[in-house]
Scaffold this motif. Structure first.
Motif, short mmCIF file in Angstrom:
data_model
loop_
_atom_site.label_atom_id
_atom_site.label_comp_id
_atom_site.label_asym_id
_atom_site.label_seq_id
_atom_site.Cartn_x
_atom_site.Cartn_y
_atom_site.Cartn_z
N CYS A 303 0.88 -1.16 0.00
CA CYS A 303 0.00 0.00 0.00
C CYS A 303 0.92 1.22 0.00
O CYS A 303 1.73 1.38 0.92
CB CYS A 303 -0.90 0.01 1.22
SG CYS A 303 -2.05 -1.37 1.31
N GLU A 304 0.82 2.07 -1.00
CA GLU A 304 1.78 3.15 -1.20
C GLU A 304 1.09 4.50 -1.19
O GLU A 304 -0.02 4.66 -1.70
CB GLU A 304 2.54 2.96 -2.52
CG GLU A 304 3.31 1.65 -2.60
CD GLU A 304 3.93 1.44 -3.96
OE1 GLU A 304 3.77 2.31 -4.83
OE2 GLU A 304 4.60 0.40 -4.14
N GLY A 305 1.77 5.47 -0.65
CA GLY A 305 1.28 6.84 -0.64
C GLY A 305 2.40 7.78 -0.26
O GLY A 305 3.58 7.42 -0.33
N SER A 306 2.04 8.99 0.12
CA SER A 306 3.05 9.95 0.54
C SER A 306 2.47 10.86 1.61
O SER A 306 1.25 10.96 1.77
CB SER A 306 3.56 10.78 -0.65
OG SER A 306 2.50 11.53 -1.23
N GLY A 307 3.37 11.51 2.36
CA GLY A 307 2.95 12.41 3.43
C GLY A 307 3.91 13.56 3.57
O GLY A 307 5.03 13.54 3.04
N LEU A 308 3.48 14.59 4.28
CA LEU A 308 4.30 15.75 4.57
C LEU A 308 4.70 15.71 6.04
O LEU A 308 3.83 15.79 6.92
CB LEU A 308 3.55 17.04 4.27
CG LEU A 308 3.20 17.30 2.80
CD1 LEU A 308 2.40 18.59 2.68
CD2 LEU A 308 4.45 17.37 1.93
N TYR A 309 6.00 15.60 6.30
CA TYR A 309 6.53 15.49 7.66
C TYR A 309 7.37 16.73 7.96
O TYR A 309 8.32 17.04 7.22
CB TYR A 309 7.40 14.25 7.81
CG TYR A 309 6.65 12.95 7.65
CD1 TYR A 309 6.23 12.23 8.76
CD2 TYR A 309 6.38 12.42 6.39
CE1 TYR A 309 5.55 11.02 8.64
CE2 TYR A 309 5.69 11.22 6.25
CZ TYR A 309 5.29 10.53 7.37
OH TYR A 309 4.62 9.33 7.23
#
Length: 415
Positions: A303-309
């Motif tokens: 399961c792939e995605g992205s985020g802002l850290y």
């Protein structure tokens, strides 16, 4: 009522612990800011853990039936369900199923639009932060709903392997809209912590993500984005320049996230204390399973995605990194760990390149970084190789044919 903004984002990290361990400093106009150690870290030690301000599963990933929690991206399939789908073998039986940590009985759906969460806590957290604005209600299957049209348009211009998602931007806007009764300026200051780009670099980033027809595609996306989400309080994000800047911010700062119930099960199997013969049998079973998955599905296992850290985005690149990010909790919680001993005052750097790319020539590394991240690396390794000839071997040229998102694939193909 939405959660207070300070409370919402103080949950991203443990502020007291982090402030005693690391600090963000401005370096120069070229590199911008960087993350520095305030205490010594031993090799393998956790530097910090961090939640993203916003995150989202990739849209093609979801379309291909990779099921993840709508909030924290925890994989929702059991390890056996995951293995059956990826291998194309619906009768497959996994041994040691007790090692699978997925708990379907705890899953909750939004009662209005039916998106799925791994727990009631995640459902509530999403509702408090952004889902009130983005919930499609009974229109979740309506292709003419503005948000569905926006997602379809994104899939039509950004094919796999994905490196970003229009829904990250949508959740940013939705979060602002839900906290308007609070300090809007606080949110804007929060996002000022992410690196900004000059206008020409923003255009270059949009071009990288969207390809040759990016100007027309970007204009079309902005129109759909405005129709679905426009709000007077953040009108600057919907202008051509503001949308391009928002697009570049997500493209530049987005961290790839990968979760996998199967991978978590495999790691748990590796930790089992078994008699020699049973260990060999289990290892052989897992080896064959991955061969079957490779034939059926290829490299994209998770399961792939992205985020802002906030903190992770302050880490600069080095071709000889002293830290790396991982997702061992099978959700969006990022763990930054030391790859070697780190002394107080030392800059903490990660690599935007995978292991194979870091072994290539300085010329090849610079080519990948320049094309995908818009900067020229001046790390210790690159500086020491400054006199090397600017050549790329045939093997390296073959490997550079598709560099977009390579750093994410290294993290996500097998978490």
């Amino acid at each position: 009522m939405a959660a207070p903004l300070d409370d919402m984002f103080s949950r991203c990290v443990d502020p007291g612990k982090i402030l005693n361990s690391v600090e963000v400093r401005f370096i120069d106009k070229v590199k911008g800011k960087g993350l520095f150690a305030k205490k010594p870290f031993k090799k393998g030690e956790a530097i910090f853990t961090e939640r993203p301000l916003v995150s989202a599963q990739f849209l093609w990933n979801a379309l291909y039936k990779y099921r993840a929690c709508e909030y924290c991206m925890r994989a929702l399939e059991t390890a056996e369900e995951n293995a059956r789908r990826l291998s194309g073998m619906p009768a497959l039986i996994l041994p040691h199923q007790e090692l699978c940590k997925v708990q379907p009985e705890l899953h909750h759906t939004c009662p209005h639009c039916q998106v799925i969460y791994c727990s009631s806590e995640c459902r509530q957290a999403a509702w408090d932060q952004y889902h009130q604005v983005l919930c499609l209600g009974p229109s979740h299957n309506d292709p003419d709903h503005p948000i569905n049209k926006l997602q379809d348009a994104w899939r039509s211009v950004h094919y796999p392997p994905e490196t970003s998602s229009i829904m990250l931007m949508a959740r940013m806007v939705a979060t602002v809209k839900q906290v308007l009764a609070l300090d809007k300026g606080h949110w804007q200051r929060l996002f000022s912590n992410f690196c900004s780009r000059a206008a020409d670099e923003q255009e270059e980033m949009a071009h990288k993500l969207l390809g040759g027809k990016f100007q027309g595609q970007l204009a079309s996306l902005r129109t759909l984005f405005t129709t679905a989400l426009y709000d007077d309080h953040v009108s600057e994000w919907f202008t051509p320049d503001g949308f391009r800047a928002l697009f570049a911010l997500v493209g530049t700062n987005g961290q790839g996230i990968g979760t996998s119930s199967l991978s978590q099960w495999v790691h748990a199997c590796d930790a089992l204390a078994l008699p020699h013969q049973q260990r060999e049998q289990l290892d052989a079973f897992i080896d064959q399973l991955y061969k079957d998955i490779d034939k059926e599905t290829g490299d994209f296992l998770n399961c792939e995605g992205s985020g802002l850290y906030l903190l992770q985005s302050s880490c600069n690149h080095s071709c000889v990194p002293n830290a790396e990010a991982s997702f061992p909790d099978n959700n969006f919680l990022l763990h930054l760990s030391a790859l070697r001993d780190i002394v107080p005052g030392e800059e903490i750097c990660i690599s935007y390149l995978d292991c194979c790319q870091r072994d290539r020539s300085r010329h090849s590394r610079h080519k990948i970084l320049r094309e995908n991240y818009l900067f020229v690396c001046s790390c210790q390794k690159c500086t020491s190789q400054v006199d090397d000839p600017d050549v790329t071997s045939e093997d390296e040229e073959e490997g550079e044919g598709d560099t977009e998102g390579d750093d994410m694939e290294d993290e996500m193909t097998d978490v």
